[in-house]
Design an enzyme around this catalytic site. Structure first.
Site, PDB file in Angstrom:
ATOM      1  N   LYS A 265      -2.481   5.076  -2.798  1.00  0.00           N
ATOM      2  CA  LYS A 265      -3.380   5.989  -2.089  1.00  0.00           C
ATOM      3  C   LYS A 265      -3.634   7.200  -2.982  1.00  0.00           C
ATOM      4  O   LYS A 265      -2.671   7.790  -3.511  1.00  0.00           O
ATOM      5  CB  LYS A 265      -2.727   6.446  -0.772  1.00  0.00           C
TER       6      LYS A 265
ATOM      7  N   ASP B 183      -6.776   3.385  -3.421  1.00  0.00           N
ATOM      8  CA  ASP B 183      -7.545   3.530  -2.178  1.00  0.00           C
ATOM      9  C   ASP B 183      -7.694   5.021  -1.897  1.00  0.00           C
ATOM     10  O   ASP B 183      -6.703   5.728  -1.702  1.00  0.00           O
ATOM     11  CB  ASP B 183      -6.808   2.837  -1.016  1.00  0.00           C
TER      12      ASP B 183
ATOM     13  N   SER C 276       0.871  -1.176   0.000  1.00  0.00           N
ATOM     14  CA  SER C 276       0.000   0.000   0.000  1.00  0.00           C
ATOM     15  C   SER C 276       0.907   1.224   0.000  1.00  0.00           C
ATOM     16  O   SER C 276       1.605   1.489   0.974  1.00  0.00           O
ATOM     17  CB  SER C 276      -0.895  -0.030   1.253  1.00  0.00           C
TER      18      SER C 276
ATOM     19  N   GLY D  50      -5.018  -3.788   6.309  1.00  0.00           N
ATOM     20  CA  GLY D  50      -4.192  -3.596   7.502  1.00  0.00           C
ATOM     21  C   GLY D  50      -4.356  -2.205   8.075  1.00  0.00           C
ATOM     22  O   GLY D  50      -4.878  -1.297   7.421  1.00  0.00           O
TER      23      GLY D  50
ATOM     24  N   ASP E  89     -14.053  -0.468   2.557  1.00  0.00           N
ATOM     25  CA  ASP E  89     -13.206  -0.630   3.739  1.00  0.00           C
ATOM     26  C   ASP E  89     -13.948   0.038   4.909  1.00  0.00           C
ATOM     27  O   ASP E  89     -14.714  -0.615   5.631  1.00  0.00           O
ATOM     28  CB  ASP E  89     -11.830   0.023   3.450  1.00  0.00           C
TER      29      ASP E  89
ATOM     30  N   LYS F 273      -1.065  -1.086  -4.449  1.00  0.00           N
ATOM     31  CA  LYS F 273      -2.208  -0.226  -4.095  1.00  0.00           C
ATOM     32  C   LYS F 273      -1.693   1.185  -3.907  1.00  0.00           C
ATOM     33  O   LYS F 273      -0.705   1.405  -3.208  1.00  0.00           O
ATOM     34  CB  LYS F 273      -2.861  -0.761  -2.820  1.00  0.00           C
TER      35      LYS F 273
ATOM     36  N   GLU G 112     -10.871   1.371  -3.847  1.00  0.00           N
ATOM     37  CA  GLU G 112     -11.228   1.164  -2.451  1.00  0.00           C
ATOM     38  C   GLU G 112     -11.780   2.459  -1.841  1.00  0.00           C
ATOM     39  O   GLU G 112     -11.161   3.517  -1.956  1.00  0.00           O
ATOM     40  CB  GLU G 112      -9.979   0.692  -1.678  1.00  0.00           C
TER      41      GLU G 112
ATOM     42  N   LYS H  61     -10.869  -6.037   7.690  1.00  0.00           N
ATOM     43  CA  LYS H  61      -9.828  -5.735   8.680  1.00  0.00           C
ATOM     44  C   LYS H  61     -10.348  -6.225  10.023  1.00  0.00           C
ATOM     45  O   LYS H  61     -11.346  -5.702  10.523  1.00  0.00           O
ATOM     46  CB  LYS H  61      -9.579  -4.224   8.774  1.00  0.00           C
TER      47      LYS H  61
HETATM   48  O1  OSB Z   1      -7.232   2.402   4.276  1.00  0.00           O
HETATM   49  O2  OSB Z   1      -6.330   0.511   4.105  1.00  0.00           O
HETATM   50  C1  OSB Z   1      -6.371   1.617   4.630  1.00  0.00           C
HETATM   51  C2  OSB Z   1      -3.325   2.077   6.941  1.00  0.00           C
HETATM   52  C3  OSB Z   1      -3.923   2.731   8.005  1.00  0.00           C
HETATM   53  C4  OSB Z   1      -5.255   3.041   7.942  1.00  0.00           C
HETATM   54  C5  OSB Z   1      -6.017   2.710   6.816  1.00  0.00           C
HETATM   55  C6  OSB Z   1      -5.440   2.035   5.760  1.00  0.00           C
HETATM   56  C7  OSB Z   1      -4.048   1.738   5.813  1.00  0.00           C
HETATM   57  C8  OSB Z   1      -3.308   1.105   4.715  1.00  0.00           C
HETATM   58  C9  OSB Z   1      -2.026   0.369   5.032  1.00  0.00           C
HETATM   59  O3  OSB Z   1      -3.621   1.219   3.552  1.00  0.00           O
HETATM   60  C10 OSB Z   1      -2.234  -1.087   5.098  1.00  0.00           C
HETATM   61  C11 OSB Z   1      -1.119  -1.860   5.801  1.00  0.00           C
HETATM   62  O4  OSB Z   1      -1.199  -2.065   7.035  1.00  0.00           O
HETATM   63  O5  OSB Z   1      -0.204  -2.329   5.109  1.00  0.00           O
HETATM   64 MG    MG Z   2      -8.473   1.363   2.886  1.00  0.00          MG
END
Ligand code: OSB
Ligand code: MG
Length: 354
Positions: free
Chosen positions: A150, A175, A122, A277, A225, A148, A200, A249
């Site tokens: 952001k 995401d 991510s 995560g 999510d 992924k 996402e 999650k």
């Molecule tokens: O939106 O998936 C999410 C981390 C913190 C809070 C929200 C998200 C995330 C991540 C990282 O995208 C995922 C990871 O733990 O590798």
């Molecule tokens: Mg997410």
């Protein structure tokens, strides 16, 4: 953190967490994690609300009570509305106690079908597209199974266009962490042209109605999510067509039992799932990897190595990603090896409840 993790909801620069340690009257000890963030910008809970809720409301319900298993804990905690991350800290520790008593790994207890899971990276919001492409390069060379990205308004279309130019065939997704509205439909329709595995959580963190309307106008699957806090939320979202994929999650849904229920529902309904995560420590990763071993979790999990994010680790077994992009599913009963020295060093607040 080594460097900030920047998302559509804000920037994460330090990552405190809440560890829960349960001692039973038979002398068993197990750890769980409430992987909350320091600020309520992802969902409403934070590390501070978790500490308060566990101390003030959860503990009195379970302390000095005869409890048969983690499922019973889950049931008892139903009287508390919301506060899923807080509940998950206690519930996951209870699952570990179950695992010890029954001498079965968490994956076995849940009905897991895999010995190792695929992991995707991510990638947070960077200063430049070049920097992002460099990181993608690195992760692909390390064997990560999907990328992924952001996104948020202004950091979206041009970025994805450039990434696709460089990598026409990789498994790619975005995401948005709730940073768009239906007013951005034209932009989201343009993103639809880049053969993304999924988008996402593009819209509101508590919304399914607008997502349903958006999904009808996009070919790319929407993955929810933030909007999915329970199996009931999942059922409703699926029924109205708000998503085609669900990110499970364990923390966000209150623990492993609810994760399993969402997994089972999705499997029945033909909705694909995967495990997301919350930048967990080595404690929470054990639970996430165990859920990700379930047969319906078909997309790669978000579980970047601790060494990418943190200057140090509080566990001795970090379930790191191997050079083929896999994390081993914990197969022993007490797979969490908490490093007592490090725990002492990094503890800023501790509440003993007995
Ligand atoms: O939106 O998936 C999410 C981390 C913190 C809070 C929200 C998200 C995330 C991540 C990282 O995208 C995922 C990871 O733990 O590798
Ligand atoms: Mg997410």
């Amino acid at each position: 953190m080594i460097k900030p993790f920047v998302t559509g909801f804000g920037s994460i620069t330090t990552k405190p967490t809440v560890l829960v340690k349960i001692n039973t009257d038979q002398g068993l000890v197990a750890w769980g994690e409430s992987a909350a963030l320091p600020f309520p910008n992802y969902k409403s809970e934070t590390v501070d609300t978790c500490m308060l809720v566990i101390k003030q409301y959860i503990s009195p319900l379970i302390l000095n009570r005869k409890i048969s298993d983690a499922t019973e804990i889950n049931n008892i905690l139903k009287v508390i509305k919301g506060n899923n991350l807080a509940k998950a800290g206690v519930e996951t520790a209870a699952w570990m106690i179950d695992s010890i008593i029954k001498n079965q790994s968490l994956s076995e207890l849940l009905g897991g079908a895999r010995t190792k899971i695929k992991v995707g990276e991510s990638i947070g919001i960077k200063n430049s597209i070049t920097e992002t492409v460099e990181e993608i390069n690195l992760r692909l060379s390390q064997g990560f199974h999907r990328i992924k990205i952001k996104i948020r308004p202004g950091w979206d279309l041009e970025l994805i266009k450039q990434i696709r130019k460089n990598y026409p065939n990789i498994s790619l997704m975005v995401d948005a962490n709730s940073s768009y509205t239906l007013g951005d439909l034209q932009l989201l329709k343009k993103l639809d042209l880049y053969d993304l595995d999924m988008i996402e959580q593009p819209l509101g963190d508590d919304d399914i109605i607008d997502h349903a309307s958006l999904q009808k106008q996009l070919t790319t699957p929407i993955c929810l999510d933030e909007s999915i806090l329970s199996v009931e939320d999942a059922r409703k979202a699926i029924d109205i067509g708000a998503c085609k994929i669900i990110n499970i999650k364990p923390g966000r849904v209150g623990g492993l039992l609810e994760s399993k229920r969402i997994h089972d529902l999705c499997k029945k309904k033909g909705i694909k799932t995967w495990v997301g995560g919350m930048l967990e420590s080595g404690v929470g990763r054990v639970f996430n990897a165990s859920v990700a071993s379930l047969p319906g979790c078909s997309y790669p999990a978000d579980m970047s190595p601790i060494s990418f994010y943190y200057t140090d680790s509080i566990t001795d077994n970090d379930f790191d990603v191997d050079n083929k992009g896999y994390v081993m599913v914990p197969k022993t009963v007490n797979s969490i090896i908490v490093n007592q020295t490090k725990i002492k060093k990094y503890t800023t607040d501790k509440i003993i409840i007995n």
